[in-house]
Design a protein around this motif. Structure first.
Motif, PDB file in Angstrom:
ATOM      1  N   LEU A 213       9.883  12.157   3.103  1.00  0.00           N
ATOM      2  CA  LEU A 213       8.665  11.453   4.111  1.00  0.00           C
ATOM      3  C   LEU A 213       7.560  10.961   2.955  1.00  0.00           C
ATOM      4  CD1 LEU A 213       6.969  12.504   7.155  1.00  0.00           C
ATOM      5  CD2 LEU A 213       5.536  12.014   5.396  1.00  0.00           C
ATOM      6  N   LEU A 214       7.213  11.594   2.056  1.00  0.00           N
ATOM      7  CA  LEU A 214       6.153  11.499   1.205  1.00  0.00           C
ATOM      8  C   LEU A 214       6.493  10.032   0.459  1.00  0.00           C
ATOM      9  CD1 LEU A 214       4.902  14.867   0.175  1.00  0.00           C
ATOM     10  CD2 LEU A 214       3.740  13.276   1.623  1.00  0.00           C
ATOM     11  N   ALA A 215       7.870  10.153  -0.047  1.00  0.00           N
ATOM     12  CA  ALA A 215       8.539   9.165  -0.819  1.00  0.00           C
ATOM     13  C   ALA A 215       8.128   7.772   0.005  1.00  0.00           C
ATOM     14  CB  ALA A 215       9.673   9.087  -1.527  1.00  0.00           C
ATOM     15  N   PHE A 216       8.684   7.782   1.247  1.00  0.00           N
ATOM     16  CA  PHE A 216       8.660   6.623   1.978  1.00  0.00           C
ATOM     17  C   PHE A 216       7.197   6.344   2.509  1.00  0.00           C
ATOM     18  CE2 PHE A 216       8.708   4.875   6.384  1.00  0.00           C
ATOM     19  CZ  PHE A 216       9.910   3.909   6.281  1.00  0.00           C
ATOM     20  N   GLY A 217       6.416   7.338   2.807  1.00  0.00           N
ATOM     21  CA  GLY A 217       4.912   7.127   2.948  1.00  0.00           C
ATOM     22  C   GLY A 217       4.248   6.473   1.631  1.00  0.00           C
ATOM     23  N   THR A 218       4.673   6.843   0.573  1.00  0.00           N
ATOM     24  CA  THR A 218       4.178   5.914  -0.543  1.00  0.00           C
ATOM     25  C   THR A 218       4.318   4.524  -0.630  1.00  0.00           C
ATOM     26  OG1 THR A 218       3.842   8.351  -1.720  1.00  0.00           O
ATOM     27  CG2 THR A 218       3.799   6.190  -3.115  1.00  0.00           C
ATOM     28  N   GLU A 219       5.799   4.145  -0.269  1.00  0.00           N
ATOM     29  CA  GLU A 219       6.253   2.717  -0.429  1.00  0.00           C
ATOM     30  C   GLU A 219       5.316   1.968   0.838  1.00  0.00           C
ATOM     31  OE1 GLU A 219      10.348   2.848   0.144  1.00  0.00           O
ATOM     32  OE2 GLU A 219      10.819   3.760  -1.605  1.00  0.00           O
ATOM     33  N   ILE A 220       5.382   2.596   2.221  1.00  0.00           N
ATOM     34  CA  ILE A 220       4.700   1.953   3.171  1.00  0.00           C
ATOM     35  C   ILE A 220       3.062   1.779   2.918  1.00  0.00           C
ATOM     36  CG2 ILE A 220       3.999   2.158   5.272  1.00  0.00           C
ATOM     37  CD1 ILE A 220       6.827   1.743   5.134  1.00  0.00           C
ATOM     38  N   ALA A 221       2.521   2.732   2.096  1.00  0.00           N
ATOM     39  CA  ALA A 221       1.206   2.450   1.581  1.00  0.00           C
ATOM     40  C   ALA A 221       0.661   1.375   0.963  1.00  0.00           C
ATOM     41  CB  ALA A 221       0.582   3.847   1.144  1.00  0.00           C
ATOM     42  N   VAL A 222       1.785   0.901   0.356  1.00  0.00           N
ATOM     43  CA  VAL A 222       1.689  -0.463  -0.490  1.00  0.00           C
ATOM     44  C   VAL A 222       1.235  -1.753   0.459  1.00  0.00           C
ATOM     45  CG1 VAL A 222       2.577  -2.129  -2.069  1.00  0.00           C
ATOM     46  CG2 VAL A 222       3.184   0.343  -2.425  1.00  0.00           C
ATOM     47  N   SER A 223       2.060  -1.619   1.439  1.00  0.00           N
ATOM     48  CA  SER A 223       1.783  -2.732   2.553  1.00  0.00           C
ATOM     49  C   SER A 223       0.559  -2.290   3.444  1.00  0.00           C
ATOM     50  CB  SER A 223       3.023  -3.009   3.352  1.00  0.00           C
ATOM     51  OG  SER A 223       3.337  -1.833   4.101  1.00  0.00           O
ATOM     52  N   ARG A 224       0.304  -1.200   3.907  1.00  0.00           N
ATOM     53  CA  ARG A 224      -0.649  -0.750   4.542  1.00  0.00           C
ATOM     54  C   ARG A 224      -2.075  -0.867   4.058  1.00  0.00           C
ATOM     55  NH1 ARG A 224      -0.117   1.288   9.576  1.00  0.00           N
ATOM     56  NH2 ARG A 224      -2.000   2.495   9.367  1.00  0.00           N
ATOM     57  N   GLY A 227      -6.050   2.717   0.940  1.00  0.00           N
ATOM     58  CA  GLY A 227      -7.070   3.128   0.140  1.00  0.00           C
ATOM     59  C   GLY A 227      -6.614   3.776  -0.808  1.00  0.00           C
ATOM     60  N   LYS A 228      -7.453   4.024  -1.958  1.00  0.00           N
ATOM     61  CA  LYS A 228      -6.914   4.889  -2.893  1.00  0.00           C
ATOM     62  C   LYS A 228      -6.738   6.256  -2.746  1.00  0.00           C
ATOM     63  CE  LYS A 228      -7.822   1.436  -6.848  1.00  0.00           C
ATOM     64  NZ  LYS A 228      -8.904   1.326  -7.954  1.00  0.00           N
ATOM     65  N   GLU A 229      -7.860   6.826  -1.799  1.00  0.00           N
ATOM     66  CA  GLU A 229      -8.033   8.257  -1.638  1.00  0.00           C
ATOM     67  C   GLU A 229      -6.820   8.772  -0.898  1.00  0.00           C
ATOM     68  OE1 GLU A 229     -10.924  11.367   1.011  1.00  0.00           O
ATOM     69  OE2 GLU A 229     -11.262   9.164   1.002  1.00  0.00           O
ATOM     70  N   TYR A 230      -6.109   7.906  -0.094  1.00  0.00           N
ATOM     71  CA  TYR A 230      -5.039   8.299   0.782  1.00  0.00           C
ATOM     72  C   TYR A 230      -3.722   8.300  -0.130  1.00  0.00           C
ATOM     73  CZ  TYR A 230      -1.038   7.662   3.967  1.00  0.00           C
ATOM     74  OH  TYR A 230       0.125   7.825   4.990  1.00  0.00           O
ATOM     75  N   GLU A 231      -3.710   7.172  -0.960  1.00  0.00           N
ATOM     76  CA  GLU A 231      -2.569   7.349  -1.911  1.00  0.00           C
ATOM     77  C   GLU A 231      -2.712   8.507  -2.938  1.00  0.00           C
ATOM     78  OE1 GLU A 231      -2.715   3.603  -3.983  1.00  0.00           O
ATOM     79  OE2 GLU A 231      -2.436   2.432  -1.948  1.00  0.00           O
ATOM     80  N   GLY A 232      -3.879   8.685  -3.229  1.00  0.00           N
ATOM     81  CA  GLY A 232      -4.053   9.922  -4.182  1.00  0.00           C
ATOM     82  C   GLY A 232      -3.655  11.063  -3.682  1.00  0.00           C
ATOM     83  N   ARG A 233      -3.981  11.447  -2.303  1.00  0.00           N
ATOM     84  CA  ARG A 233      -3.663  12.420  -1.482  1.00  0.00           C
ATOM     85  C   ARG A 233      -2.221  12.593  -1.396  1.00  0.00           C
ATOM     86  NH1 ARG A 233      -7.095  13.812   3.731  1.00  0.00           N
ATOM     87  NH2 ARG A 233      -6.023  15.819   3.594  1.00  0.00           N
ATOM     88  N   LEU A 234      -1.515  11.668  -1.077  1.00  0.00           N
ATOM     89  CA  LEU A 234      -0.070  11.570  -0.902  1.00  0.00           C
ATOM     90  C   LEU A 234       0.747  12.107  -2.274  1.00  0.00           C
ATOM     91  CD1 LEU A 234       1.124   8.324   0.902  1.00  0.00           C
ATOM     92  CD2 LEU A 234       0.744  10.695   1.764  1.00  0.00           C
TER      93      LEU A 234
END
Length: 334
Positions: A213-224, A227-234
């Motif tokens: 899920l985290l790997a998929f969520g990191t990919e989705i974060a690129v399009s969504r 913010g950097k804070e959310y990506e850093g938490r992932l």
């Protein structure tokens, strides 16, 4: 049950248990939805809410996908984590626009704790709620592994009879003798090892689903672009999951070691019992031979007419038993 949460007056609050405030809701939490609730949600949000059967499918494509403008991410979470009988159940995160919809069929305390923490202050976005929920669920897995590690240490001490050092030597010797005299229940030990192994298998399955899920969520974060804070938490959660996976592997190896050690202890005890029977058979074999000889009904047996024949036979039987016993003891076989 349906609960909606929204930001109001700089706070994250529960807005209701219906779909009335759906337009302003940041998070829609769906717990064990009925057919009518599923239909109402699908009609209101324009998405297909997965059933528990669909959420439980093991294919990655069935758990992590994008459909109708919404992102579906399913993972396996742990609940009832106070004991070894842990429940593994799915939870689905659905991100659509600025809203988060969660579908679940269990009530882990980590989610309730997150809700209570959110309502104390500050506001949240849909992505922030996802990160907070994942953080709480993963942290709970860490607590389970920590407790399991301590229980395995206690189990290891029980198997190998390791006791804490005592200051008083006389007391330590007395406790040591009492522990030696107390038989260990290896059946109970094997049952505990089995329960811990089953628990760790559920933990491993949950961690694997979180990794995906985290790997998929990191990919989705690129399009969504949350913010950097959310990506850093992932990224932080990904490292946490990896470290927990490594610790799970360590505990699994320890369980295998304890299982092998327990079976070895059982074999040692069984060997000791068989050795006792073997020594007893050898010790009583010469007296039995002597008794058999003098128990034969022959007419000509000079010893039968001797006045000391009977005491002599008894002495021979005792001597023939003592000599093998002392020999075994001298060789260290007893």
């Amino acid at each position: 049950m349906i609960r909606t949460f929204t930001n109001s007056e700089h706070r994250f609050v529960l807005s209701g248990e219906t779909l009335e405030h759906l337009d302003t809701a940041v998070w829609v939490d769906i717990l064990r939805p009925s057919k009518d609730e599923e239909t109402a949600i699908e009609r209101a949000l324009g998405i297909d809410v997965p059933t528990i059967e669909e959420m439980s499918e093991i294919e990655v494509s069935s758990r992590l996908y994008t459909e109708e403008g919404a992102t579906f991410m399913t993972t396996m979470m742990l609940s009832h984590t106070d004991g070894d009988n842990v429940l593994l159940s799915p939870i689905t995160f659905i991100l659509k626009g600025e809203q988060l919809i969660t579908v679940r069929y269990a009530e882990p305390r980590s989610i309730d704790a997150f809700i209570a923490r959110c309502q104390k202050g500050a506001t949240y976005t849909a992505d922030g709620v996802v990160a907070g929920l994942l953080d709480g669920l993963i942290e709970r897995i860490g607590d389970v592994l920590e407790r399991t590690g301590h229980e395995l240490d206690a189990l290891s001490d029980n198997i190998f009879a390791i006791k804490a050092p005592l200051v008083d030597g006389a007391v330590a010797e007395k406790v040591s003798k009492r522990n030696k005299a107390r038989p260990r229940n290896y059946q109970s030990v094997l049952e505990q090892i089995g329960r811990k192994g089953d628990l760790l298998s559920k933990v491993r399955e949950s961690l694997i689903s979180f990794q995906r899920l985290l790997a998929f969520g990191t990919e989705i974060a690129v399009s969504r672009k949350p913010g950097k804070e959310y990506e850093g938490r992932l990224r932080t959660l990904t490292r946490d999951v990896q470290s927990l996976s490594d610790h799970t592997s360590f505990l699994t190896q320890k369980i295998n070691f304890l299982l092998d050690a327990t079976l070895g202890m059982i074999n040692i005890e069984q060997t000791g019992i068989i050795k006792i029977f073997s020594v007893a058979a050898v010790v009583f074999l010469p007296p039995t031979l002597i008794a058999s000889i003098y128990g034969m009904n022959f007419e000509v047996m000079p010893e039968l007419s001797w006045p000391v024949g009977y005491p002599l036979a008894l002495c021979l039987m005792v001597l023939s038993a003592v000599v093998p016993y002392q020999f075994f003891k001298w060789r260290g076989w007893l």
